[in-house]
Write an enzyme that holds these catalytic residues in place. Structure first.
Site, mmCIF file in Angstrom:
data_model
loop_
_atom_site.group_PDB
_atom_site.id
_atom_site.type_symbol
_atom_site.label_atom_id
_atom_site.label_comp_id
_atom_site.label_asym_id
_atom_site.label_seq_id
_atom_site.Cartn_x
_atom_site.Cartn_y
_atom_site.Cartn_z
ATOM 1 N N GLY A 50 15.153 56.936 37.997
ATOM 2 C CA GLY A 50 14.519 58.189 37.759
ATOM 3 C C GLY A 50 14.689 58.964 36.576
ATOM 4 O O GLY A 50 13.812 59.670 36.212
ATOM 5 N N HIS A 51 15.505 58.418 35.702
ATOM 6 C CA HIS A 51 15.528 59.009 34.293
ATOM 7 C C HIS A 51 14.882 58.280 33.165
ATOM 8 O O HIS A 51 15.445 57.370 32.609
ATOM 9 C CB HIS A 51 17.224 59.347 34.090
ATOM 10 C CG HIS A 51 17.265 60.358 33.110
ATOM 11 N ND1 HIS A 51 17.707 59.980 31.926
ATOM 12 C CD2 HIS A 51 17.041 61.733 33.120
ATOM 13 C CE1 HIS A 51 17.988 61.032 31.104
ATOM 14 N NE2 HIS A 51 17.539 62.248 31.792
ATOM 15 N N PHE A 52 13.592 58.594 33.011
ATOM 16 C CA PHE A 52 12.703 57.899 32.033
ATOM 17 C C PHE A 52 12.686 56.478 32.651
ATOM 18 O O PHE A 52 13.156 55.632 31.569
ATOM 19 C CB PHE A 52 13.234 58.027 30.721
ATOM 20 C CG PHE A 52 13.540 59.672 30.239
ATOM 21 C CD1 PHE A 52 12.534 60.770 30.540
ATOM 22 C CD2 PHE A 52 14.641 59.727 29.499
ATOM 23 C CE1 PHE A 52 12.822 61.817 30.175
ATOM 24 C CE2 PHE A 52 15.006 61.188 29.000
ATOM 25 C CZ PHE A 52 14.192 62.211 29.503
ATOM 26 N N VAL A 57 17.744 56.094 30.122
ATOM 27 C CA VAL A 57 18.658 56.785 28.934
ATOM 28 C C VAL A 57 19.773 57.344 29.963
ATOM 29 O O VAL A 57 19.422 57.732 31.045
ATOM 30 C CB VAL A 57 18.184 57.887 28.213
ATOM 31 C CG1 VAL A 57 19.010 58.530 27.364
ATOM 32 C CG2 VAL A 57 16.881 57.144 27.251
#
Length: 149
Positions: A50-52, A57
């Site tokens: 879910g983080h980019f 990253v």
């Protein structure tokens, strides 16, 4: 006190469990002074989805969390077990945190941490995070040892 701790030994010192137990190894331990921790940042790490997702990253807040876990493991490893059992280490404050380069999976994030000072139950630390020889982040933070409820 140990010279090197693996994930199972770290699990005995910290209350954190997967997926929030970020530290995979602690080595080059100088009792209550300094150590180097390893976080294996993988494409399967819980935050990647879910983080980019197209350009994953490691979130900066998790780098700070990893610093805190490494410091807590260093401190617990150096203290007598009766001093830290039935206790928790809580982050009190972050004085400075700088994120210099993105931490991209698959990599080995090395955290070099140092205890700057302690006063009773309050400890102050500083740390630098590296992938290979590139500095990714650095921080200064404080933590306190509290009784479990």
């Amino acid at each position: 006190m140990s010279e090197k701790l693996n994930k199972d030994q770290i699990r005995e010192l910290l209350p954190h469990r997967e997926p929030m137990l970020l530290i995979d190894e602690l080595y080059d331990i100088k009792k209550l002074t300094s150590a180097t921790a390893v976080v294996n940042v993988k494409k399967t790490s819980f935050f990647v989805q879910g983080h980019f997702p197209e350009n994953p990253v490691m979130p900066g807040v998790l780098i700070v969390e990893a610093f805190g876990q490494a410091a807590a493991a260093l401190t617990a490893d150096g203290l007598d077990k009766s001093t830290y059992e039935n206790k928790l280490v809580f982050l009190m404050g972050i004085e400075k945190a700088r994120f210099r380069n993105p931490v991209i999976p698959d990599c080995k994030l090395k955290l070099k941490i140092e205890a700057i000072r302690s006063h009773g139950r309050v400890w102050k630390y500083k740390g630098e995070a590296f992938v290979e020889h590139t500095k990714m982040a650095d921080a200064i933070w404080s933590a306190t040892i509290v009784d479990k409820k």
